[in-house]
Design an enzyme around this catalytic site. Structure first.
Site, mmCIF file in Angstrom:
data_model
loop_
_atom_site.group_PDB
_atom_site.id
_atom_site.type_symbol
_atom_site.label_atom_id
_atom_site.label_comp_id
_atom_site.label_asym_id
_atom_site.label_seq_id
_atom_site.Cartn_x
_atom_site.Cartn_y
_atom_site.Cartn_z
ATOM 1 N N ASP A 1 37.448 16.239 -12.168
ATOM 2 C CA ASP A 1 36.062 16.074 -10.699
ATOM 3 C C ASP A 1 34.983 17.313 -11.582
ATOM 4 O O ASP A 1 34.061 17.826 -11.045
ATOM 5 C CB ASP A 1 36.985 17.546 -9.489
ATOM 6 C CG ASP A 1 35.997 17.319 -8.901
ATOM 7 O OD1 ASP A 1 35.543 16.672 -8.828
ATOM 8 O OD2 ASP A 1 36.417 18.538 -7.927
ATOM 9 N N GLU B 1 33.579 21.831 -1.873
ATOM 10 C CA GLU B 1 33.522 22.135 -2.980
ATOM 11 C C GLU B 1 31.848 21.802 -3.639
ATOM 12 O O GLU B 1 31.063 22.938 -4.247
ATOM 13 C CB GLU B 1 34.259 23.205 -3.970
ATOM 14 C CG GLU B 1 35.210 22.670 -5.150
ATOM 15 C CD GLU B 1 34.990 21.373 -4.186
ATOM 16 O OE1 GLU B 1 35.792 20.530 -3.942
ATOM 17 O OE2 GLU B 1 35.457 20.289 -5.703
ATOM 18 N N LYS C 1 45.139 20.961 -1.213
ATOM 19 C CA LYS C 1 45.254 19.256 -1.142
ATOM 20 C C LYS C 1 46.597 19.025 -1.095
ATOM 21 O O LYS C 1 47.405 19.272 -1.778
ATOM 22 C CB LYS C 1 44.476 18.465 -3.128
ATOM 23 C CG LYS C 1 42.942 18.402 -2.939
ATOM 24 C CD LYS C 1 42.373 17.867 -4.014
ATOM 25 C CE LYS C 1 41.267 17.617 -3.957
ATOM 26 N NZ LYS C 1 40.351 17.041 -2.737
ATOM 27 N N ARG D 1 29.637 20.651 -3.075
ATOM 28 C CA ARG D 1 27.869 20.679 -3.086
ATOM 29 C C ARG D 1 27.737 21.949 -3.023
ATOM 30 O O ARG D 1 26.315 22.049 -2.977
ATOM 31 C CB ARG D 1 28.138 20.123 -1.182
ATOM 32 C CG ARG D 1 29.190 20.304 -0.590
ATOM 33 C CD ARG D 1 29.536 19.788 1.348
ATOM 34 N NE ARG D 1 30.131 18.730 0.633
ATOM 35 C CZ ARG D 1 30.548 17.331 2.134
ATOM 36 N NH1 ARG D 1 30.512 17.646 2.753
ATOM 37 N NH2 ARG D 1 31.807 16.637 1.663
HETATM 38 N N1 BES Z 1 36.182 16.126 -5.884
HETATM 39 C C1 BES Z 1 36.749 15.753 -4.666
HETATM 40 C C2 BES Z 1 36.674 14.510 -4.446
HETATM 41 C C3 BES Z 1 37.330 12.811 -4.839
HETATM 42 C C4 BES Z 1 38.100 12.832 -4.508
HETATM 43 C C5 BES Z 1 36.553 13.309 -6.411
HETATM 44 C C6 BES Z 1 38.810 11.572 -5.188
HETATM 45 C C7 BES Z 1 37.804 11.768 -6.874
HETATM 46 C C8 BES Z 1 38.586 11.119 -6.241
HETATM 47 C C9 BES Z 1 36.434 16.150 -3.419
HETATM 48 O O1 BES Z 1 35.401 17.931 -4.068
HETATM 49 C C10 BES Z 1 36.928 16.613 -2.310
HETATM 50 O O2 BES Z 1 37.328 17.046 -2.676
HETATM 51 N N2 BES Z 1 36.252 16.172 -0.891
HETATM 52 C C11 BES Z 1 36.780 15.859 0.083
HETATM 53 C C12 BES Z 1 35.953 16.339 1.593
HETATM 54 C C13 BES Z 1 35.992 16.824 2.162
HETATM 55 C C14 BES Z 1 36.908 17.830 2.505
HETATM 56 C C15 BES Z 1 34.753 16.924 3.280
HETATM 57 C C16 BES Z 1 37.057 14.204 0.298
HETATM 58 O O3 BES Z 1 36.886 13.422 -0.155
HETATM 59 O O4 BES Z 1 38.270 14.509 0.882
HETATM 60 ZN ZN ZN Z 2 35.849 18.067 -6.076
HETATM 61 MN MN MN Z 3 37.016 19.058 -3.196
#
Ligand code: BES
Ligand code: ZN
Ligand code: MN
Length: 513
Positions: free
Chosen positions: A300, A361, A289, A363
């Site tokens: 998370d 991750e 990220k 899911r």
């Molecule tokens: N934990 C994140 C989602 C998230 C984003 C939670 C902002 C709280 C605030 C999750 O694991 C994630 O990174 N999801 C990705 C999925 C994508 C790679 C398909 C996302 O939402 O960008």
């Molecule tokens: Zn996450």
């Molecule tokens: Mn993630």
């Protein structure tokens, strides 16, 4: 853990209230501005005159959610008289007493004692349940996460705009109110526990420490099983383990069991089940990220925190239900042993997954835990909670959690519980066309479905791990953390979901006697 705030109950008189010149007295007025006989009796002639003068001077209309604060009111031995408007009183059914309790806490200023007088206009009768809800609001509002601040609040209580150390709610039937508040305090403690876990920094709360905190529920009679990496490997939770393999910290799965239902004809009642995503920190892994805001990813694990808080609430109020709580605890880190995009893992269900993005991750963790719970406990339904996608923030903002489900009854019940608690859910679609988006060239499925409908394809992924079990998925990425301040929450972590699911259980799944 006891609620930090002590709230007492007494009858409708102020004789033993302990109010003095630094105290606050809270009273209610309807929009007809009538000072009821009982209120007049308590305020006395001089106090009543002061109230009337202030109402006139400020042209106070006593609309719902309005308030008037009178400092050093003449004729009354208190520091401040707080007048709370309740409108016509007709909307009494809809009055959100939890929120009202929180709002009251914000009006007490530097008072060291406060009395809340629950008698208003004659048509406004506040029962024990409403008194309990007001107490719940006071508790939730009082919460602060300041354990890492060197300068603490005095006595653990604030001064400006916060709740005083000693609070009494005066109500017609204090015994009934006390009873009503006991269950509410179990729920408040559950919310506080969830908030604490989410606020805790990620260097302190790793999967092992998280599991240890969950184990403390044993004191309330919850049965706890902690599965370590060796056991998880043996069971075959390879999708979950793949997420944790880039971290120095070991992964854990914790199963919590509360058996509060009466056995029927010797047979155990089928349990309800709650499953939580517990990524204690999400760097994104190799698909790392951006730095901006990454610190928020300590939250998370809010889904798992909610499940622990909920199990606390159910056990502490001795809910007449059999409930399973299951949480998948991992840290998603990039290192030499981390999972790669392109990897293919075999999940516990036997289905294979191609990893496209190591940041999707949650899911992977939930898929294995959902399957495990379904196979092991055959629950009557499963509800999972996860800070699963950023896309849910784009769709719903921070107002509602996304709801996805294969079952209309469960969805409607969640929706009703959301309306009752103010923890709202908004249902989004599932369907074959979305499901197709996660088909993989090389494996049974892939872990991302592209940019469009990101929250939906994530839910479709989970759906592949629940079989025919009635199931609902709550995407709480928008509601659980980075929370906007409200009347009942001033903390970064909201503890979202504990009250919603406690209500779901209370209204639909407990034994009636
Ligand atoms: N934990 C994140 C989602 C998230 C984003 C939670 C902002 C709280 C605030 C999750 O694991 C994630 O990174 N999801 C990705 C999925 C994508 C790679 C398909 C996302 O939402 O960008
Ligand atoms: Zn996450
Ligand atoms: Mn993630």
């Amino acid at each position: 853990m006891a609620a930090a705030l002590k709230i007492g109950f007494a009858g409708l008189n102020l004789e033993k209230s302990g109010l003095d010149k630094r105290g606050a007295l809270v009273v209610f007025l309807g929009d007809d501005l009538e000072v009821s006989a009982s209120l007049r009796k308590i305020l006395g002639a001089a106090g009543t005159a002061t109230l009337k003068r202030a109402v006139e001077a400020e042209q106070f209309k006593a609309k719902e959610r309005s308030s008037l604060v009178i400092s050093a009111p003449q004729g009354l031995e208190v520091g401040r008289l707080v007048v709370v408007g309740i409108g016509s009183g007709k909307e009494q059914e809809q009055t959100d007493y939890v929120r009202l309790g929180g709002a009251i806490a914000g009006l007490l200023g530097s008072a060291t004692v406060a009395s809340i007088l629950l008698s208003g206009p004659s048509k406004w009768r506040v029962d024990a349940e409403a008194a309990g809800d007001i107490a719940l609001g006071l508790h939730l509002r009082h919460y602060r996460f300041d354990k890492y601040k060197s300068k603490k609040r005095e006595n653990g209580h604030g001064t400006k705009g916060e709740t005083p150390p000693s609070l009494t709610i005066h109500v017609e039937d204090p015994t009934a109110a006390k009873r009503a508040v006991r269950a509410r305090e179990a729920v408040a403690d559950g919310v506080v526990l969830a908030r604490d876990l989410v606020n805790e920094p990620p260097n302190v709360l790793d999967p092992v420490e998280f599991a240890k905190r969950a184990k403390e529920l044993e004191k309330l009679g919850v049965e706890i099983t902690i599965l370590d990496e060796k056991q998880l490997t043996k069971i075959g939770m390879r999708a979950l383990l793949g997420v944790g393999q880039g971290s120095e910290k070991e992964s854990r799965v914790v199963i919590m069991r509360w058996n509060g239902a009466k056995a029927k004809k010797g047979a155990k009642a089928q349990p309800v089940a709650f499953i939580g995503k517990g990524v204690v920190f999400d760097t994104g892994g190799i698909s790392i990220k951006p730095a901006q805001g990454m610190e928020d990813m300590k939250g998370d694990m809010a889904g798992a925190a909610c499940v622990v808080g909920l199990m606390h609430a159910l056990a502490a109020r001795k809910a007449k239900v059999n409930a399973i709580g299951a949480i998948g605890l991992v840290e998603n880190m990039p290192d030499g042993n981390a999972q790669r995009p392109g990897d293919i893992v075999t999940s516990l269900s036997g289905q294979t997954i191609e990893i496209i993005n190591t940041d999707a991750e949650g899911r992977l963790v939930l898929g294995d835990v959902l399957w495990y719970v379904k196979e092991t406990y055959q629950p009557s339904f499963m509800v999972d909670l996860a800070t699963l996608t950023g896309a849910i923030l784009i769709a719903l903002g921070q107002e509602y959690a996304g709801l996805f489900s294969n079952d209309d009854t469960l969805s409607e019940r969640l929706h009703a519980a959301g309306q009752a608690t103010g923890e709202g859910v908004w249902r989004l679609p599932l369907g074959a066309a979305y499901d197709k988006m996660i088909d993989s060239k090389f494996a049974d499925m892939k872990n991302t479905g592209g940019r469009f409908g990101g929250s939906i394809t994530a839910a479709q992924f989970l759906k592949r791990f629940v079989g025919d079990t009635p199931w609902a998925h709550l995407d709480i990425a928008g509601t659980a953390m980075s929370s906007p301040e409200t009347d009942i929450n001033k903390s970064w972590a909201s503890g979202w979901g504990v009250r919603l699911l406690d209500r779901l259980v209370a209204d639909y799944y407990e034994d009636r006697d």
